[in-house]
Design an enzyme around this catalytic site. Structure first.
Site, short mmCIF file in Angstrom:
data_model
loop_
_atom_site.label_atom_id
_atom_site.label_comp_id
_atom_site.label_asym_id
_atom_site.label_seq_id
_atom_site.Cartn_x
_atom_site.Cartn_y
_atom_site.Cartn_z
N LEU A 127 0.98 -1.14 -0.11
CA LEU A 127 0.49 0.13 -0.36
C LEU A 127 1.06 1.50 -0.10
CD1 LEU A 127 -2.17 -1.44 2.53
CD2 LEU A 127 -2.56 -2.01 0.21
N PRO A 128 0.05 2.39 -0.30
CA PRO A 128 1.38 3.94 -0.77
C PRO A 128 1.79 4.02 0.79
CG PRO A 128 -1.25 4.39 -1.96
CD PRO A 128 -1.22 2.60 -0.90
N THR A 143 6.23 0.41 2.26
CA THR A 143 7.47 1.25 3.25
C THR A 143 6.40 2.05 3.32
OG1 THR A 143 8.57 0.79 1.06
CG2 THR A 143 9.33 3.18 3.05
N LYS A 195 9.39 11.12 0.02
CA LYS A 195 8.78 10.65 0.56
C LYS A 195 9.26 9.63 1.50
CE LYS A 195 5.98 6.20 1.37
NZ LYS A 195 5.49 4.87 0.88
N LYS A 230 14.91 -0.33 6.08
CA LYS A 230 13.92 0.23 4.84
C LYS A 230 14.56 1.80 4.76
CE LYS A 230 12.86 0.91 0.48
NZ LYS A 230 10.62 1.15 0.37
#
Length: 298
Positions: free
Chosen positions: A65-66, A96, A246, A171
């Site tokens: 998902l975003p 992420t 982001k 990450k």
């Protein structure tokens, strides 16, 4: 194995197809009807909501998902997964997001009787299609061992990073370094060329010397130096500037929560923000070199 998959975008779609190719039964959901129909044509079954995925007698559910608000809504919402999934179903979130949000959702899942792993990926859309992604996985060792054969159908490097949320820690730390190192490579390449050196020769020196890094050797931001890099195809494809922005934002917010300075990360975030505001958010993040090269400003 029957797997539910939610989020069929540029990364999730190819990942789901690799699960189908490996012989798994798939029930899928996405807000995009076109994305769902494409997977259905390949053999998946359609679900009309996250709840419908959870009620489809699945063994595992994977989400891609975003951002954190989407993850929380899909897992914690009234029509979400945890309100309808059976106890014992393994949940894997490959979105992420920030580590604290990942731990919050995992805690709710545990309270619901569901083991959960955070498993963000590295490798881009090419790696998703080829099944060569790197998975950075947070959660218990036992749950990691259960998930490993499933993740191995979508990636080639599956790394257990420790407890819940640590996949997201790996990450954001990795992409923080990546964003910074790309700016360094762009600055060095631009300086050398401005002083009269051929970019291919300069890159060759850097990549056989102490300045060598992934951003200079594999993904060099100067056009024509690395034939397979986005720089050699107009900075199309790859990992978008807004996506890097982001991830730097996630790193910055996570750093605030633990009072850890990220001085170069903050500067990198501002540079990518300025570049995005110039209208370049859709270009690969290596296009940040345009800030340094006057002829690229048009």
């Amino acid at each position: 194995m029957h797997i539910g998959f939610l989020g069929l975008g540029n990364m999730g779609g190819p990942m789901a197809r690799n699960l189908l190719k490996a012989g798994h039964q798939l029930t899928v959901f996405d807000l995009s009807a076109a994305a769902v129909s494409g997977l259905v044509e390949d053999g998946a079954k359609e679900a009309t909501s996250p709840a419908a995925v959870a009620q489809a007698d699945v063994d595992v559910i994977i989400t891609m998902l975003p951002a954190a608000p989407h993850v929380k809504q899909v897992y914690l919402g009234e029509d979400g997964l945890l309100a309808h999934v059976s106890a014992g179903v393994l949940l894997i979130d490959s979105s992420t997001i920030d580590p604290l949000s990942a731990r919050e959702v995992a805690s709710a899942a545990a309270h619901n009787g569901n083991p959960m792993l955070d498993a963000p990926v590295s490798g881009g859309t090419g790696g998703a299609a080829a099944g060569t992604l790197t998975f950075m996985v947070g959660g218990s060792e036992a749950d990691f061992q259960t998930a490993q054969p499933i993740l191995a159908t979508m990636g080639k490097n599956i790394v257990h990073c420790g407890g819940s949320g640590n996949g997201q820690v790996a990450k954001v730390a990795n992409n923080l370094l990546l964003g910074i190192s790309m700016i360094g490579a762009a600055e060095a390449m631009s300086l050398g060329v401005a002083l009269g050196m051929e970019p291919e020769v300069l890159a060759g020196v850097i990549n056989s010397s102490s300045g060598r890094c992934w951003s200079s050797e594999i993904y060099n931001p100067f056009p024509g130096v690395v034939e397979t890099s986005p720089a050699s195809r107009g900075y199309s494809g790859g990992f978008g500037t807004d996506l890097m922005l982001k991830d730097l934002g996630l790193a910055s917010e996570a750093a605030k929560q633990v009072r850890q300075p990220v001085i170069l990360g903050a500067l990198a975030q501002q540079l990518y923000q300025a570049f995005s505001l110039q209208g370049h958010g859709g270009l690969d993040f290596s296009a940040i070199i345009k800030l340094y090269r006057q002829e690229d400003q048009a």
